[in-house]
Write a protein that holds these residues in place. Structure first.
Motif, PDB file in Angstrom:
ATOM      1  N   UNK A 139      43.398  -7.314 -10.345  1.00 59.85           N
ATOM      2  CA  UNK A 139      44.384  -6.236 -10.223  1.00 59.85           C
ATOM      3  C   UNK A 139      45.734  -6.856  -9.935  1.00 59.85           C
ATOM      4  N   UNK A 140      46.786  -6.169 -10.333  1.00 58.00           N
ATOM      5  CA  UNK A 140      48.132  -6.695 -10.086  1.00 58.00           C
ATOM      6  C   UNK A 140      48.387  -6.822  -8.590  1.00 58.00           C
ATOM      7  N   UNK A 141      47.936  -5.822  -7.868  1.00 64.36           N
ATOM      8  CA  UNK A 141      48.207  -5.865  -6.442  1.00 64.36           C
ATOM      9  C   UNK A 141      46.871  -5.659  -5.732  1.00 64.36           C
ATOM     10  N   UNK A 142      46.512  -6.592  -4.868  1.00 63.00           N
ATOM     11  CA  UNK A 142      45.178  -6.570  -4.267  1.00 63.00           C
ATOM     12  C   UNK A 142      45.271  -5.948  -2.872  1.00 63.00           C
ATOM     13  N   UNK A 143      44.870  -4.674  -2.795  1.00 61.25           N
ATOM     14  CA  UNK A 143      45.094  -3.934  -1.566  1.00 61.25           C
ATOM     15  C   UNK A 143      43.837  -3.821  -0.692  1.00 61.25           C
ATOM     16  N   UNK A 144      42.866  -4.698  -0.963  1.00 61.82           N
ATOM     17  CA  UNK A 144      41.696  -4.762  -0.061  1.00 61.82           C
ATOM     18  C   UNK A 144      41.588  -6.183   0.492  1.00 61.82           C
TER      19      UNK A 144
END
Ligand code: M6R
Length: 368
Positions: free
Chosen positions: A362-367
């Motif tokens: 993913x472009x932004x890894x929010x986990x």
């Protein structure tokens, strides 16, 4: 929206000269040897810093490593870099004297946010280097500096890496000048390199046809090894990350001197070695490692600067493919990185990979 390019990644690679101009616009006074990066770090505070700790993930971590090399060598402040998910605050007796710098394009990476929260809880001062106004990291840190690269859509970070390193270089000059540890002459030299960046990167982009040819020639190799020393080492790691991320090929980045301590066992005629031979990356020492891999039949692709005379390529007579890097001092490895970006792109393109949206990422890894 892709302005005629097949992929956002390629568009963003080509946007680098413009992104870099935005990054540095209005921030440099090369004659005075000073920078203005709109950061509110009081002079007394900068003077009192005992250590800088950089936390970041992936490509941003490699930008941080590049900057840490610079900070230690030109600014003389002890600087450590950690992968954000491994970070635990370890400050001295007065945590406030430790400046914790988070490098994050998106400003939303969960691992980086959680590292910053740990640092804050321990009482450290925090600073964000980011591309994203209004992001979570901006709200949660004491200060922020924007890299101004413009939106990046491709999952593979490209122009933001260049703008991060440029911004961090300006930060290094700022801190070094404020502390009096960076001489006027060296500051001017570094700022001159920063100023030259956009045109130097353009000169590399102008050689894309050659890189495409080379990428096609080697696309079916068993694996790819990227090597470099000093400022060239984070670029080796970044080159390998880019290639594995979008082509799904096996790629590794090594400190050139480490080859003989293990990885050399993997080197064959089927494993091209991409070597950084530029200013700032101890090219003469790396040439010894180039000879080691050539003796095992590996093709060597060199991103090369020139020797003292400004003309003879440092790879002359040693590398199989010689990709010239314009003279930009300590930023030559950063300019050379653009060759590795183009190489990764064209290998992946040759294989028909979904370049802007690689599997599992993913472009932004929010986990965490
Ligand atoms: O937004 P961030 O800079 O915090 O992202 C960090 C990494 O997830 C990111 O750089 C990742 O490694 C890229 N996909 C690399 O191309």
């Amino acid at each position: 929206e892709k302005s005629g390019y097949d992929h956002y990644m390629l568009k963003e690679i080509h946007e680098q000269p413009r992104a870099l101009r935005q990054t540095i616009s209005g921030r440099i006074d090369a004659d005075a040897g000073t920078v203005d990066i709109d950061v509110d770090l009081p002079a007394e505070y900068v003077d009192s810093i005992e250590e800088i700790q950089v936390v970041a993930c992936g490509t941003s971590n490699y930008a941080g490593r590049y900057a840490a090399e610079l900070l230690e060598s030109v600014v003389d402040v002890r600087t450590t870099v950690e992968v954000a998910s491994e970070y635990e605050f370890d400050g001295g007796r007065d945590p406030w004297r430790t400046l914790v710098v988070a490098v994050t394009q998106s400003g939303e990476t969960a691992d980086t946010l959680s590292a910053i929260r740990r640092a804050k809880r321990a009482g450290a001062r925090t600073l964000a280097v980011t591309n994203t106004l209004g992001s979570t990291i901006v709200r949660e840190t004491d200060d922020s500096v924007f890299i101004r690269a413009g939106p990046e859509i491709g999952v593979a970070a490209t122009k933001t890496f260049a703008s991060q390193v440029a911004t961090l270089t300006l930060l290094a000059v700022h801190v070094g000048r404020a502390r009096g540890s960076l001489s006027y002459g060296r500051a001017r030299e570094l700022l001159e390199s920063v100023r030259k960046l956009p045109n130097a990167v353009q000169a590399v982009l102008d050689r894309e046809d050659r890189v495409r040819e080379v990428a096609r020639e080697y696309a079916d190799s068993d694996a790819f090894f990227f090597v470099g020393r000093k400022l060239g080492y984070p670029v080796a790691l970044e080159g390998a990350l880019k290639l594995k991320e979008i082509s799904y090929d096996h790629a590794e980045g090594f400190a050139a001197g480490e080859l003989k301590h293990g990885p050399l066992a993997l080197v064959t005629e089927e494993t091209p070695v991409l070597a950084l031979l530029t200013d700032g990356s101890r090219p003469h020492e790396t040439l010894n490692n180039v000879k080691e891999v050539q003796a095992r039949g590996a093709p060597v692709i060199g991103a090369t600067g020139t020797d003292g005379d400004g003309e003879t390529s440092l790879g002359d007579g040693y590398v199989d493919v010689d990709l010239p890097v314009p003279e930009t001092g300590a930023l030559e490895p950063l300019v050379a990185n653009v060759y590795w970006q183009l190489f990764a792109y064209h290998v992946a393109d040759e294989k028909g990979r979904p370049i802007d949206r690689p599997r599992n990422l993913a472009k932004s890894v929010t986990v965490e």
